[in-house]
Write a protein that holds these residues in place. Structure first.
Motif, PDB file in Angstrom:
ATOM      1  N   LYS A  80       0.836  -1.204   0.000  1.00 46.55           N
ATOM      2  CA  LYS A  80       0.000   0.000   0.000  1.00 46.55           C
ATOM      3  C   LYS A  80       0.867   1.249   0.000  1.00 46.55           C
ATOM      4  O   LYS A  80       1.588   1.515   0.949  1.00 46.55           O
ATOM      5  N   PRO A  82       1.271   5.521  -0.292  1.00 49.47           N
ATOM      6  CA  PRO A  82       0.469   6.624   0.238  1.00 49.47           C
ATOM      7  C   PRO A  82      -0.452   7.237  -0.813  1.00 49.47           C
ATOM      8  O   PRO A  82      -0.075   7.370  -1.982  1.00 49.47           O
ATOM      9  N   GLN A  90      -8.987  19.988  -2.730  1.00 44.64           N
ATOM     10  CA  GLN A  90      -8.387  18.943  -3.583  1.00 44.64           C
ATOM     11  C   GLN A  90      -9.468  18.135  -4.303  1.00 44.64           C
ATOM     12  O   GLN A  90      -9.334  17.810  -5.479  1.00 44.64           O
ATOM     13  N   ASN A 133      -7.284   4.437   4.286  1.00 50.21           N
ATOM     14  CA  ASN A 133      -6.575   3.694   5.327  1.00 50.21           C
ATOM     15  C   ASN A 133      -7.501   2.994   6.314  1.00 50.21           C
ATOM     16  O   ASN A 133      -7.288   1.816   6.621  1.00 50.21           O
ATOM     17  N   ARG A 137      -6.992  -1.024   6.963  1.00 57.17           N
ATOM     18  CA  ARG A 137      -6.222  -1.367   8.159  1.00 57.17           C
ATOM     19  C   ARG A 137      -7.010  -2.313   9.062  1.00 57.17           C
ATOM     20  O   ARG A 137      -7.483  -1.929  10.126  1.00 57.17           O
ATOM     21  N   THR A 254      -6.950  16.313   7.043  1.00 52.21           N
ATOM     22  CA  THR A 254      -7.192  15.166   6.154  1.00 52.21           C
ATOM     23  C   THR A 254      -7.762  13.988   6.941  1.00 52.21           C
ATOM     24  O   THR A 254      -8.866  13.545   6.682  1.00 52.21           O
ATOM     25  N   ALA A 343       3.562  16.020   9.504  1.00 56.73           N
ATOM     26  CA  ALA A 343       4.725  16.346   8.675  1.00 56.73           C
ATOM     27  C   ALA A 343       5.284  17.723   9.036  1.00 56.73           C
ATOM     28  O   ALA A 343       6.495  17.929   9.056  1.00 56.73           O
ATOM     29  N   ALA A 554       9.999   8.519   5.023  1.00 58.06           N
ATOM     30  CA  ALA A 554       9.732   7.741   3.811  1.00 58.06           C
ATOM     31  C   ALA A 554      10.430   6.388   3.825  1.00 58.06           C
ATOM     32  O   ALA A 554      10.049   5.485   3.095  1.00 58.06           O
ATOM     33  N   ALA A 573       6.149   5.990   6.068  1.00 62.29           N
ATOM     34  CA  ALA A 573       5.105   6.554   6.916  1.00 62.29           C
ATOM     35  C   ALA A 573       4.680   7.919   6.409  1.00 62.29           C
ATOM     36  O   ALA A 573       3.854   8.585   7.006  1.00 62.29           O
ATOM     37  N   GLY A 574       5.267   8.361   5.313  1.00 62.48           N
ATOM     38  CA  GLY A 574       4.969   9.701   4.797  1.00 62.48           C
ATOM     39  C   GLY A 574       3.794   9.680   3.849  1.00 62.48           C
ATOM     40  O   GLY A 574       3.116   8.660   3.687  1.00 62.48           O
ATOM     41  N   GLY A 575       3.556  10.818   3.221  1.00 59.97           N
ATOM     42  CA  GLY A 575       2.432  10.965   2.313  1.00 59.97           C
ATOM     43  C   GLY A 575       2.872  10.951   0.864  1.00 59.97           C
ATOM     44  O   GLY A 575       3.892  10.347   0.511  1.00 59.97           O
ATOM     45  N   ALA A 577       3.705  13.511  -1.108  1.00 64.99           N
ATOM     46  CA  ALA A 577       4.697  14.525  -1.481  1.00 64.99           C
ATOM     47  C   ALA A 577       4.329  15.369  -2.703  1.00 64.99           C
ATOM     48  O   ALA A 577       5.022  15.331  -3.725  1.00 64.99           O
ATOM     49  N   PRO A 578       3.276  16.180  -2.633  1.00 61.16           N
ATOM     50  CA  PRO A 578       2.855  16.988  -3.783  1.00 61.16           C
ATOM     51  C   PRO A 578       3.954  17.899  -4.345  1.00 61.16           C
ATOM     52  O   PRO A 578       3.991  18.124  -5.560  1.00 61.16           O
ATOM     53  N   ARG A 591      12.365  13.733  -7.111  1.00 57.89           N
ATOM     54  CA  ARG A 591      13.229  13.427  -5.965  1.00 57.89           C
ATOM     55  C   ARG A 591      12.614  12.398  -5.017  1.00 57.89           C
ATOM     56  O   ARG A 591      13.190  12.089  -3.971  1.00 57.89           O
ATOM     57  N   TRP A 592      11.477  11.869  -5.325  1.00 56.46           N
ATOM     58  CA  TRP A 592      10.839  10.818  -4.497  1.00 56.46           C
ATOM     59  C   TRP A 592      11.806   9.664  -4.264  1.00 56.46           C
ATOM     60  O   TRP A 592      12.423   9.159  -5.212  1.00 56.46           O
ATOM     61  N   ASP A 593      11.904   9.241  -3.019  1.00 54.03           N
ATOM     62  CA  ASP A 593      12.769   8.124  -2.652  1.00 54.03           C
ATOM     63  C   ASP A 593      11.888   6.884  -2.487  1.00 54.03           C
ATOM     64  O   ASP A 593      10.971   6.876  -1.676  1.00 54.03           O
TER      65      ASP A 593
HETATM   66  P1  NAP Z   1       4.236  14.146   2.794  1.00 56.50           P
HETATM   67  O1  NAP Z   1       3.603  13.723   1.547  1.00 56.50           O
HETATM   68  O2  NAP Z   1       4.901  13.103   3.627  1.00 56.50           O
HETATM   69  O3  NAP Z   1       5.262  15.277   2.402  1.00 56.50           O
HETATM   70  C1  NAP Z   1       6.066  15.987   3.304  1.00 56.50           C
HETATM   71  C2  NAP Z   1       7.502  15.972   2.842  1.00 56.50           C
HETATM   72  O4  NAP Z   1       8.088  14.734   3.232  1.00 56.50           O
HETATM   73  C3  NAP Z   1       7.701  16.014   1.342  1.00 56.50           C
HETATM   74  O5  NAP Z   1       7.540  17.269   0.816  1.00 56.50           O
HETATM   75  C4  NAP Z   1       9.109  15.455   1.257  1.00 56.50           C
HETATM   76  O6  NAP Z   1      10.065  16.429   1.660  1.00 56.50           O
HETATM   77  C5  NAP Z   1       9.091  14.372   2.313  1.00 56.50           C
HETATM   78  N1  NAP Z   1       8.779  13.045   1.750  1.00 56.50           N
HETATM   79  C6  NAP Z   1       7.683  12.268   2.001  1.00 56.50           C
HETATM   80  N2  NAP Z   1       7.806  11.105   1.360  1.00 56.50           N
HETATM   81  C7  NAP Z   1       8.977  11.128   0.690  1.00 56.50           C
HETATM   82  C8  NAP Z   1       9.689  10.195  -0.153  1.00 56.50           C
HETATM   83  N3  NAP Z   1       9.237   8.963  -0.411  1.00 56.50           N
HETATM   84  N4  NAP Z   1      10.874  10.574  -0.665  1.00 56.50           N
HETATM   85  C9  NAP Z   1      11.408  11.787  -0.382  1.00 56.50           C
HETATM   86  N5  NAP Z   1      10.800  12.682   0.412  1.00 56.50           N
HETATM   87  C10 NAP Z   1       9.612  12.364   0.950  1.00 56.50           C
HETATM   88  O7  NAP Z   1       3.169  14.850   3.769  1.00 56.50           O
HETATM   89  P2  NAP Z   1       2.028  15.928   3.504  1.00 56.50           P
HETATM   90  O8  NAP Z   1       2.506  16.996   2.585  1.00 56.50           O
HETATM   91  O9  NAP Z   1       1.588  16.251   4.850  1.00 56.50           O
HETATM   92  O10 NAP Z   1       0.836  15.129   2.786  1.00 56.50           O
HETATM   93  C11 NAP Z   1       0.699  15.062   1.374  1.00 56.50           C
HETATM   94  C12 NAP Z   1      -0.454  14.153   0.986  1.00 56.50           C
HETATM   95  O11 NAP Z   1      -0.201  12.827   1.422  1.00 56.50           O
HETATM   96  C13 NAP Z   1      -1.805  14.529   1.575  1.00 56.50           C
HETATM   97  O12 NAP Z   1      -2.813  14.403   0.587  1.00 56.50           O
HETATM   98  C14 NAP Z   1      -2.002  13.504   2.669  1.00 56.50           C
HETATM   99  O13 NAP Z   1      -3.348  13.268   2.925  1.00 56.50           O
HETATM  100  C15 NAP Z   1      -1.342  12.300   2.104  1.00 56.50           C
HETATM  101  N6  NAP Z   1      -0.880  11.341   3.113  1.00 56.50           N
HETATM  102  C16 NAP Z   1      -1.155  10.024   2.904  1.00 56.50           C
HETATM  103  C17 NAP Z   1      -0.701   9.051   3.789  1.00 56.50           C
HETATM  104  C18 NAP Z   1      -1.038   7.613   3.521  1.00 56.50           C
HETATM  105  O14 NAP Z   1      -1.732   7.305   2.575  1.00 56.50           O
HETATM  106  N7  NAP Z   1      -0.561   6.698   4.312  1.00 56.50           N
HETATM  107  C19 NAP Z   1       0.085   9.418   4.885  1.00 56.50           C
HETATM  108  C20 NAP Z   1       0.395  10.777   5.078  1.00 56.50           C
HETATM  109  C21 NAP Z   1      -0.106  11.720   4.175  1.00 56.50           C
HETATM  110  P3  NAP Z   1      10.806  17.395   0.618  1.00 56.50           P
HETATM  111  O15 NAP Z   1       9.747  18.192  -0.059  1.00 56.50           O
HETATM  112  O16 NAP Z   1      11.702  18.187   1.503  1.00 56.50           O
HETATM  113  O17 NAP Z   1      11.544  16.546  -0.339  1.00 56.50           O
END
Ligand code: NAP
Ligand code: MG
Length: 729
Positions: A80, A82, A90, A133, A137, A254, A343, A554, A573-575, A577-578, A591-593
């Motif tokens: 799964k 994010p 949105q 989720n 879950r 969210t 975040a 991430a 555990a991150g999202g 990354a828009p 730059r996604w890892d």
């Molecule tokens: P995010 O997507 O985690 O982004 C925050 C920052 O974390 C990014 O800008 C990036 O930093 C870094 N990051 C996260 N994942 C990365 C990866 N794989 N590789 C490199 N850098 C990574 O958090 P957010 O902006 O709060 O949320 C964005 C969207 O994600 C929202 O729509 C939210 O609802 C959704 N979300 C989904 C889940 C899930 O499905 N489990 C969990 C959390 C959030 P840099 O910009 O500095 O590179």
């Protein structure tokens, strides 16, 4: 059904999948393992919800519902990624994009009037916020940094902002009238059906009925006073101004899709209070809804010079706002989903307590987190670093997490049992035998909510904690506050289980503030701890500690041991990354890892091997682990800057290390023979492939959409090396 399901999602992880998934499918197929996809993207979920509006060719199956059934079976093996938990802006944008692509979807009704509009709105509400989720879950959460990832972070420590002892950065939370202080909780002795009613001077309104709970369910109810919230916000705006820091609001609009946009709306109104006082009616007539944010408000009133002038004057008199993008003038209050607490707070703490101001410079900030349930975690972290200086990632230990989340446990504020109260009165939760379980005197505008947590998930969570503590042998803390109503009910479950299993001495139970300090002290000494938490802290802590320890969440291993025997492997555990999508579109650099995906794939294959006695899957999984190690050892993770290796390069290296590990293992001769030539081809063509990948960077690209991209265009962008594509086949 495929052996493994890899989810189709949104934004950066979905772009990455366009490059990575073909590699995974091809490699797995060689071992007879099938990897299929199911679409849980925002656009996919919208299309699946409105079949009646679409042509036969446009219709899409309800993949989320199918997965929701699958995770209740022992056959589930789901990777799964994010996905977007959509805020209203949105969701509206996604609907617009699909309509422009020729899908005749109904508009999102902001203020539904007719029954038909109300029905459409109810359908859209089901898609909004954290809609995926909680469905998937069906188990509790085990999140930690894999050993290889943690040792890599220790030998390659990231930069951390310095903490000044006189930093003005602080956390502000309400001291009364919030969800924390009004909480009531009870454990049901028998199964029950409940209704929620509002009694007012005019009679009784049923807010919700027919809610069923099995015996042993912990049922909470609480509310946030709108008056207390407004007074708190007004006071903090003044204090921020006096302190000379940035005003910042940190919410989870969210996941807490009902409560938090409302609280966010209160903040927008408080910040622009004089403007709302003077022009409230005119702005309402223009369709302004403060819950949708300042960005939406400005777009709607920009034609009215008088209102615009008053907004400008008001903003000039206010403290500066913490910015999402100072270059573009996007503030903290523009969009409810731009600043998401789990975040945003760790990023601010990692930067030494600094946020970006409107002038584009870093400043101290007042971090406003109205509800005091979990604000103490951030408050204590900030105090700890002010006293002790920043964490040293080279020597710090790790905080792992065992999180309670199965079967929608503790889904505060995202439940259909959260209400903005229309009139003064009393909200009662009444059971079918007439028992009034909870009762709160409320006023119009208060936000009342109930959440529940079932017995089986709680017991499973304690067992998981016992197993994880045994495996790690380290400190283990239940982050539960005996003085908080809900936590006291959980402690009543936890203690007897620990005692019955003879392991009570291996665990501590501490309130979040004390647990934060204890955990920071432990990792500062280089030791490890397991944080055993409820659902919200699972979410918050598995960003906070990884971001401090590893720079990002991430790279986390995120395993959900499903209660009926299946496996769900979340990637990091991150999202989604828009910001990364923006960079790709403008500069063709992603730059996604994908390290979270690599880790999850290894776990998923090993799970398949164990569950189905599949030896080839085991070999494949061990080779994935070796490839992940190779990525870390050789520094093949993506760079942040255009012109440097990006996500696509890291996939080339992943394929190469994976093929090499398969070619050189000696448990399965067929696989070794199959992957020998592939490994050789990948190595011999290294320079050519890297050059082909590098050549495309720099220019803008077109994906044919944002929420619903064009698969051919996306594949062309994400797979630009003909040589690599030919080898993968
Ligand atoms: P995010 O997507 O985690 O982004 C925050 C920052 O974390 C990014 O800008 C990036 O930093 C870094 N990051 C996260 N994942 C990365 C990866 N794989 N590789 C490199 N850098 C990574 O958090 P957010 O902006 O709060 O949320 C964005 C969207 O994600 C929202 O729509 C939210 O609802 C959704 N979300 C989904 C889940 C899930 O499905 N489990 C969990 C959390 C959030 P840099 O910009 O500095 O590179
Ligand atoms: Mg999170």
């Amino acid at each position: 059904m495929s052996d493994i399901i890899y989810t189709k999602v949104d934004e950066a992880p979905e772009l990455a999948s366009a490059s990575l998934l073909p590699i995974i499918q091809k490699f797995a197929a060689a071992a007879g393992v099938s990897v299929g996809t199911k679409d849980i993207s925002l656009a996919g979920r919208i299309l699946a919800t409105f079949p009646d509006h679409l042509s036969a060719a446009q219709r899409q199956s309800d993949d989320l519902a199918e997965l929701g059934e699958l995770v209740k079976t022992a056959d589930a093996n789901v990777i799964k990624l994010p996905n977007i938990s959509a805020s209203v802006p949105q969701l509206v944008a996604a609907v617009k994009e699909l309509q422009a692509q020729g899908y005749p979807l109904p508009d999102y009704p902001e203020t539904p009037q007719t029954d038909a509009e109300k029905a459409v709105r109810a359908k859209y509400d089901g898609i909004k916020g954290s809609a995926v989720n909680p469905v998937l879950r069906e188990g509790n959460s085990d999140r930690r940094a894999a050993k290889a990832v943690k040792s890599f972070a220790q030998s390659n420590p990231h930069r951390m902002g310095d903490w000044a002892a006189d930093s003005q950065t602080r956390v502000a939370a309400m001291s009364s009238g919030d969800f924390f202080s009004n909480e009531a909780s009870a454990t049901l002795a028998q199964e029950a059906t409940a209704k929620i009613v509002l009694e007012t001077a005019d009679g009784e309104t049923v807010l919700k009925e027919g809610i069923t709970y099995p015996a042993g369910t912990v049922v909470d109810a609480t509310f946030m006073s709108a008056k207390a919230l407004d007074a708190f916000l007004a006071e903090e705006i003044e204090k921020t101004k006096a302190e000379g820091t940035l005003f910042s609001l940190h919410m989870k609009a969210t996941m807490m899709k009902v409560s938090d946009p409302i609280i966010f709306g209160h903040a927008v109104k408080a910040f622009l209070a004089p403007v709302f006082e003077k022009h409230g009616a005119a702005m309402a007539a223009l369709g302004v809804n403060p819950n949708s944010g300042l960005g939406n408000l400005l777009a709607l009133v920009k034609g009215d010079a008088a209102i615009m002038a008053d907004i400008e004057a008001c903003m000039a008199a206010r403290p500066p706002l913490y910015m999402v993008d100072s270059d573009k003038g996007i503030t903290n209050l523009h969009v409810p989903s731009d600043v998401i607490i789990d975040a945003s707070m760790p990023a601010l703490i990692r930067a030494g307590g600094k946020g970006w101001g409107p002038d584009g410079a870093e400043s101290d900030a007042n971090c406003v987190i109205p509800d005091n349930s979990y604000a103490p975690v951030y408050d204590e972290t900030i105090k700890f670093f002010k006293e002790n200086g920043k964490l040293n990632p080279a020597t710090a230990g790790t905080v792992q997490n065992v999180g309670l989340m199965a079967q929608k446990a503790e889904e505060y504020g995202s439940h259909p049992t959260t209400f903005e109260i229309p009139a003064d009165g009393t909200v009662k939760m009444i059971l079918d035998d007439g028992t009034v379980l909870h009762s709160h005197a409320v006023e119009a505008g208060d936000i009342w909510r109930s959440a529940s947590t079932r017995k089986a998930p709680i017991e499973d969570w304690v067992e998981l904690a016992i197993a994880r503590q045994k495996a790690e042998g380290c400190s283990a803390i239940f982050w539960l506050d005996a003085a908080r109503a809900h936590d006291a009910e959980l402690i009543a479950y936890v203690k007897p289980i620990l005692e019955a299993r003879g392991v009570a001495d291996k665990f501590q139970i501490m309130a979040p503030r004390e647990a934060t300090r204890a955990s920071l002290e432990i990792i500062t000494k280089g030791e490890n701890s397991i944080a055993i938490t409820g659902n919200v802290l699972r979410d918050y802590l598995t960003d906070l500690f990884p971001i401090l320890e590893l720079a990002t969440s991430a790279k986390m291993l995120s395993i959900v041991k499903l209660m009926n025997g299946g496996g769900l492997f979340e990637t990091g555990a991150g999202g989604s990354a828009p910001k990364h999508v923006q960079q790709l579109v403008e500069q063709n650099h992603l730059r996604w890892d994908s390290l979270g995906e690599f880790c999850a794939l290894g776990e998923s294959l090993t799970f398949l091997a164990d569950a189905k006695n599949n030896d080839k899957a085991r070999v494949l999984g061990q080779a994935v682990d070796a490839a992940t190690q190779g990525i870390l050892d050789h520094g093949r993770s993506p760079s942040r800057k255009v012109g440097e290796p990006d996500n696509r390069d890291s996939h080339y290296w992943f394929a190469r290390y994976w093929a090499e590990a398969l070619a050189t293992q000696n448990s399965d001769a067929d696989l070794a023979a199959h992957f020998g030539p592939i490994a050789k081809d990948l190595a011999e063509n290294e320079a050519k492939i890297i050059a082909e990948l590098a050549a495309v960077q720099g220019a803008a690209v077109d994906l044919g959409g944002y929420f619903h991209t064009d698969p051919a265009k996306t594949a062309a962008v994400m797979r630009p090396s003909p040589t690599l594509n030919a080898i993968i086949g």
